[in-house]
Write an enzyme that holds these catalytic residues in place. Structure first.
Site, short mmCIF file in Angstrom:
data_model
loop_
_atom_site.label_atom_id
_atom_site.label_comp_id
_atom_site.label_asym_id
_atom_site.label_seq_id
_atom_site.Cartn_x
_atom_site.Cartn_y
_atom_site.Cartn_z
N SER A 178 0.85 -1.21 0.00
CA SER A 178 0.00 0.00 0.00
C SER A 178 0.87 1.25 0.00
O SER A 178 2.07 1.18 0.34
CB SER A 178 -0.85 -0.01 1.28
OG SER A 178 -1.52 1.22 1.44
N TYR A 234 -2.48 -1.28 10.44
CA TYR A 234 -2.56 -1.54 8.99
C TYR A 234 -1.29 -1.07 8.29
O TYR A 234 -0.68 -1.80 7.49
CB TYR A 234 -3.79 -0.82 8.43
CG TYR A 234 -4.00 -0.96 6.95
CD1 TYR A 234 -4.78 -2.00 6.44
CD2 TYR A 234 -3.45 -0.05 6.04
CE1 TYR A 234 -4.99 -2.12 5.06
CE2 TYR A 234 -3.65 -0.18 4.68
CZ TYR A 234 -4.43 -1.20 4.20
OH TYR A 234 -4.64 -1.33 2.84
P1 NAI Z 1 -12.28 -4.89 -0.74
O1 NAI Z 1 -12.91 -4.75 0.59
O2 NAI Z 1 -13.04 -4.43 -1.94
O3 NAI Z 1 -11.84 -6.39 -0.98
C1 NAI Z 1 -11.17 -7.13 0.01
C2 NAI Z 1 -11.56 -8.59 -0.11
O4 NAI Z 1 -10.82 -9.33 0.87
C3 NAI Z 1 -13.05 -8.83 0.15
O5 NAI Z 1 -13.58 -9.67 -0.85
C4 NAI Z 1 -13.07 -9.49 1.52
O6 NAI Z 1 -14.15 -10.39 1.70
C5 NAI Z 1 -11.72 -10.22 1.50
N1 NAI Z 1 -11.26 -10.55 2.85
C6 NAI Z 1 -11.25 -9.75 3.95
N2 NAI Z 1 -10.79 -10.44 5.01
C7 NAI Z 1 -10.50 -11.69 4.57
C8 NAI Z 1 -10.01 -12.87 5.19
N3 NAI Z 1 -9.72 -12.92 6.50
N4 NAI Z 1 -9.82 -13.97 4.44
C9 NAI Z 1 -10.13 -13.94 3.11
N5 NAI Z 1 -10.63 -12.88 2.48
C10 NAI Z 1 -10.80 -11.76 3.19
O7 NAI Z 1 -10.89 -4.11 -0.64
P2 NAI Z 1 -9.73 -3.83 -1.71
O8 NAI Z 1 -9.53 -2.38 -1.70
O9 NAI Z 1 -9.97 -4.54 -2.96
O10 NAI Z 1 -8.49 -4.49 -0.93
C11 NAI Z 1 -7.65 -5.47 -1.50
C12 NAI Z 1 -6.25 -5.29 -0.96
O11 NAI Z 1 -5.75 -4.03 -1.39
C13 NAI Z 1 -6.16 -5.30 0.57
O12 NAI Z 1 -4.99 -6.00 0.96
C14 NAI Z 1 -6.02 -3.83 0.90
O13 NAI Z 1 -5.38 -3.65 2.12
C15 NAI Z 1 -5.20 -3.35 -0.28
N6 NAI Z 1 -5.21 -1.92 -0.53
C16 NAI Z 1 -6.35 -1.27 -0.93
C17 NAI Z 1 -6.33 0.07 -1.21
C18 NAI Z 1 -7.55 0.84 -1.65
O14 NAI Z 1 -7.48 2.07 -1.77
N7 NAI Z 1 -8.66 0.20 -1.95
C19 NAI Z 1 -5.08 0.87 -1.07
C20 NAI Z 1 -3.95 0.09 -0.68
C21 NAI Z 1 -4.02 -1.26 -0.43
#
Ligand code: NAI
Length: 278
Positions: free
Chosen positions: A139, A152
């Site tokens: 990130s 985080y």
């Molecule tokens: P999102 O909330 O749209 O998707 C995250 C997914 O991970 C969801 O489908 C959720 O059910 C799943 N998840 C959560 N906890 C889980 C667990 N214990 N086991 C299995 N699955 C689990 O969020 P997004 O934004 O797509 O996030 C994806 C990655 O990107 C994460 O690692 C997040 O930290 C990272 N990230 C996101 C940013 C953003 O601006 N959206 C910025 C920087 C990093």
């Protein structure tokens, strides 16, 4: 069709960045095995995405689940070539002077141990294939305070370093390891972190889109496909000589403060100097 004949394992693919990556990799010919705790969405994807897609429930905080996901992927498709350790959430929002040890442990299990175990349990299969590519989601929080909670941000910095150290360890097996560092990407993560309902989620995403577009040099919100395209680069042969590094995909968010790129915004000198010295 960069990924014809390849198997990709993607975690956190029921939503956001992971979902965008599932879609791109399927379009490019991969077989995709996806693990997530959101079984409703995962099952709906199974019903609609065709035979090259398989969903398995996987809580990435649980090592057994992560191992089972890798075992299933290899069993169903004959091996693993690409792993995208991506699942995550904002986690506890407490400041460092208030967070409990249990909350800290949970954040590290969700965001760091999950990635370590994803590497650990896919590596034997990648070795069997004679090599492969692992991509981990870090990130902009890996670099600076102010973009996410303290646990985080600390965890995401660890993902960055883990990717480098693992790259060194695994290079002898022709396994490359890199990290992707998204900026503000319009997904449900922000709403999910505060427990928002569907309507609030839509509102938060709309505001976030505008806020991100005015906070960074590239004046539009990031979308999941922006990240998926970068993951595809690390996964493809085009990056065959690239390992142990990261790619910021943030619309320039970390380039500097607004005054360094926005002609409408006074720079620091403009703000402090008297008019006759400007
Ligand atoms: P999102 O909330 O749209 O998707 C995250 C997914 O991970 C969801 O489908 C959720 O059910 C799943 N998840 C959560 N906890 C889980 C667990 N214990 N086991 C299995 N699955 C689990 O969020 P997004 O934004 O797509 O996030 C994806 C990655 O990107 C994460 O690692 C997040 O930290 C990272 N990230 C996101 C940013 C953003 O601006 N959206 C910025 C920087 C990093």
């Amino acid at each position: 069709m960069r990924f014809n004949g390849k198997t990709a394992v993607i975690t956190g693919g029921s939503s956001g960045i992971g979902r965008g990556t599932v879609d791109l990799f399927l379009r490019e010919g991969a077989k995709v095995v996806m693990g997530d705790i959101d079984t409703d969405e995962g099952s709906a994807m199974m019903a609609s995405l065709g035979d090259d897609f398989h969903f398995q429930k996987c809580d990435v905080t649980q090592e057994d689940d992560v191992k089972a996901l890798m075992d299933t992927a290899a069993e169903k498709t004959g091996g693993i070539d690409i792993v995208f350790n991506n699942a995550g959430a904002g986690g506890p929002r407490d400041s460092i002077d208030e967070i409990s040890g249990d909350d800290w442990d949970f954040a590290m299990a969700l965001l760091v141990k999950s990635v370590a175990m994803g590497i650990r349990h896919s590596a034997p299969y990648l070795k069997q294939r004679g090599g492969g590519s692992i991509i981990n989601t870090a990130s902009v929080c890996s670099f600076q305070a102010g973009f996410g909670p303290v646990a985080y941000s600390t965890a995401k910095a660890a993902v960055l370093h883990l990717s480098k150290v693992a790259a060194a360890d695994l290079a002898q097996h022709k396994i490359r390891v890199n990290a992707i560092c998204p900026g503000f990407i319009q997904t449900n993560i922000f709403a999910a972190t505060v427990g928002a309902n569907r309507e609030e989620t839509n509102q938060i995403n709309a505001v976030l889109g505008q806020a991100a577009a005015s906070a960074q040099p590239v004046a539009r919100p990031g979308i999941p496909d922006d990240i998926a395209q970068a993951v595809a680069y690390f996964a493809s042969d085009a990056s065959g000589f690239v390992t142990g590094t990261h790619l910021l995909v943030d619309g320039g968010l970390l380039v500097g403060n607004r005054g360094s790129w926005d002609p409408e915004e006074p720079g620091i000198l403009d703000a402090i100097l008297p008019d006759h010295l400007k």
